[in-house]
Motif scaffolding. Structure first.
Motif, PDB file in Angstrom:
ATOM      1  N   PRO A  22       0.840  -1.208   0.000  1.00 51.93           N
ATOM      2  CA  PRO A  22       0.000   0.000   0.000  1.00 51.93           C
ATOM      3  C   PRO A  22       0.873   1.256   0.000  1.00 51.93           C
ATOM      4  N   GLY A  23       0.532   2.191  -0.866  1.00 52.67           N
ATOM      5  CA  GLY A  23       1.257   3.456  -0.950  1.00 52.67           C
ATOM      6  C   GLY A  23       2.617   3.368  -1.625  1.00 52.67           C
ATOM      7  N   CYS A  24       2.908   2.291  -2.333  1.00 47.72           N
ATOM      8  CA  CYS A  24       4.215   2.114  -2.984  1.00 47.72           C
ATOM      9  C   CYS A  24       4.371   3.134  -4.124  1.00 47.72           C
ATOM     10  N   ASP A  25       5.255   4.107  -3.904  1.00 49.72           N
ATOM     11  CA  ASP A  25       5.471   5.148  -4.909  1.00 49.72           C
ATOM     12  C   ASP A  25       6.094   4.595  -6.185  1.00 49.72           C
ATOM     13  N   THR A  26       6.956   3.596  -6.072  1.00 52.23           N
ATOM     14  CA  THR A  26       7.594   3.007  -7.253  1.00 52.23           C
ATOM     15  C   THR A  26       6.555   2.354  -8.154  1.00 52.23           C
ATOM     16  N   ALA A  27       5.660   1.565  -7.566  1.00 51.88           N
ATOM     17  CA  ALA A  27       4.614   0.904  -8.355  1.00 51.88           C
ATOM     18  C   ALA A  27       3.679   1.937  -8.976  1.00 51.88           C
ATOM     19  N   ARG A  28       3.318   2.951  -8.211  1.00 58.14           N
ATOM     20  CA  ARG A  28       2.408   3.986  -8.723  1.00 58.14           C
ATOM     21  C   ARG A  28       3.060   4.761  -9.867  1.00 58.14           C
ATOM     22  N   THR A  29       4.326   5.127  -9.715  1.00 56.64           N
ATOM     23  CA  THR A  29       5.037   5.868 -10.757  1.00 56.64           C
ATOM     24  C   THR A  29       5.190   5.022 -12.019  1.00 56.64           C
TER      25      THR A  29
END
Length: 99
Positions: A22-29
């Motif tokens: 949850p909240g993983c910036d790498t996955a979101r980016t």
């Protein structure tokens, strides 16, 4: 999935059976880059459906694993759009929803 497109974290769910923290910036980016690239080449509604269906699929798989099961949604379990996603892309983009 109501308001899914308003949720910032939706981009993290770009591949089936990929479960980011949850909240993983790498996955979101990474997911945002995939979204941008795909939506520049294909109908935006198709890409929105892809991300929504991938999230729904992953949610059901994660829930099954959490409860000790091994359930995988079959084509159509997540609605008509889910069933259509098993068509070849050249056929899928001719469907009224995406043309």
């Amino acid at each position: 999935m109501p308001r899914f497109s308003d949720w910032e974290g939706r981009y993290a769910f770009f591949a089936r059976e990929f479960f980011p923290e949850p909240g993983c910036d790498t996955a979101r980016t990474h997911g945002q880059a995939i979204y941008d690239e795909l939506s520049s080449a294909e109908p935006v509604q198709l890409i929105e459906d892809h991300f929504g269906l991938t999230f729904g699929y992953n949610y059901l798989v994660a829930r099954a694993v959490h409860t000790g099961g091994s359930y995988r949604p079959t084509p159509g379990d997540l609605g008509q759009e889910h069933l259509m996603f098993y068509l070849p892309l050249r056929e899928l983009v001719t469907m009224p929803r995406y043309s």
